[in-house]
Design a protein around this motif. Structure first.
Motif, PDB file in Angstrom:
ATOM      1  N   THR A 137       2.377   1.669  -3.442  1.00 20.74           N
ATOM      2  CA  THR A 137       1.352   2.120  -4.378  1.00 20.74           C
ATOM      3  C   THR A 137       1.085   3.612  -4.215  1.00 20.74           C
ATOM      4  O   THR A 137       0.916   4.332  -5.203  1.00 20.74           O
ATOM      5  CB  THR A 137       0.052   1.320  -4.171  1.00 20.74           C
ATOM      6  OG1 THR A 137       0.337  -0.072  -4.330  1.00 20.74           O
ATOM      7  CG2 THR A 137      -1.013   1.728  -5.167  1.00 20.74           C
ATOM      8  N   ALA A 138       1.061   4.084  -2.982  1.00 28.03           N
ATOM      9  CA  ALA A 138       0.856   5.515  -2.746  1.00 28.03           C
ATOM     10  C   ALA A 138       1.998   6.331  -3.351  1.00 28.03           C
ATOM     11  O   ALA A 138       1.757   7.367  -3.976  1.00 28.03           O
ATOM     12  CB  ALA A 138       0.743   5.783  -1.244  1.00 28.03           C
ATOM     13  N   PHE A 163       0.829  -1.210   0.000  1.00 30.28           N
ATOM     14  CA  PHE A 163       0.000   0.000   0.000  1.00 30.28           C
ATOM     15  C   PHE A 163       0.862   1.259   0.000  1.00 30.28           C
ATOM     16  O   PHE A 163       0.574   2.223  -0.708  1.00 30.28           O
ATOM     17  CB  PHE A 163      -0.942   0.017   1.207  1.00 30.28           C
ATOM     18  CG  PHE A 163      -2.178  -0.818   1.024  1.00 30.28           C
ATOM     19  CD1 PHE A 163      -3.049  -0.583  -0.018  1.00 30.28           C
ATOM     20  CD2 PHE A 163      -2.466  -1.841   1.915  1.00 30.28           C
ATOM     21  CE1 PHE A 163      -4.183  -1.343  -0.194  1.00 30.28           C
ATOM     22  CE2 PHE A 163      -3.599  -2.616   1.762  1.00 30.28           C
ATOM     23  CZ  PHE A 163      -4.465  -2.364   0.712  1.00 30.28           C
TER      24      PHE A 163
END
Length: 67
Positions: A25-26, A22
């Motif tokens: 991905t950010a 996550f």
């Protein structure tokens, strides 16, 4: 407090890698957004500059033309 032996190692590793995914991905989304904004800025300024050059060239062709 939980004892170390009570923590499922596989579950902890899986949760850790999902969290890293996550976060990565950010970072990718932020980087692509910055690249997109810079791309639009460069192309917008390029078009604006071309319009100024065309307008300047049109002004120079009025009147006497030197060859």
């Amino acid at each position: 407090m939980l004892k170390l032996s009570e923590i499922d190692l596989g579950s902890a590793l899986l949760s850790t890698f999902i969290l890293f995914g996550f976060i990565a991905t950010a970072f990718v989304v932020v980087k692509l957004t910055i690249i997109g904004i810079n791309y639009v800025k460069v192309n917008y300024l390029k078009e604006e500059g071309e319009e100024k050059v065309k307008k300047k060239n049109e002004d120079e062709t009025k009147g006497f033309q030197s060859q």
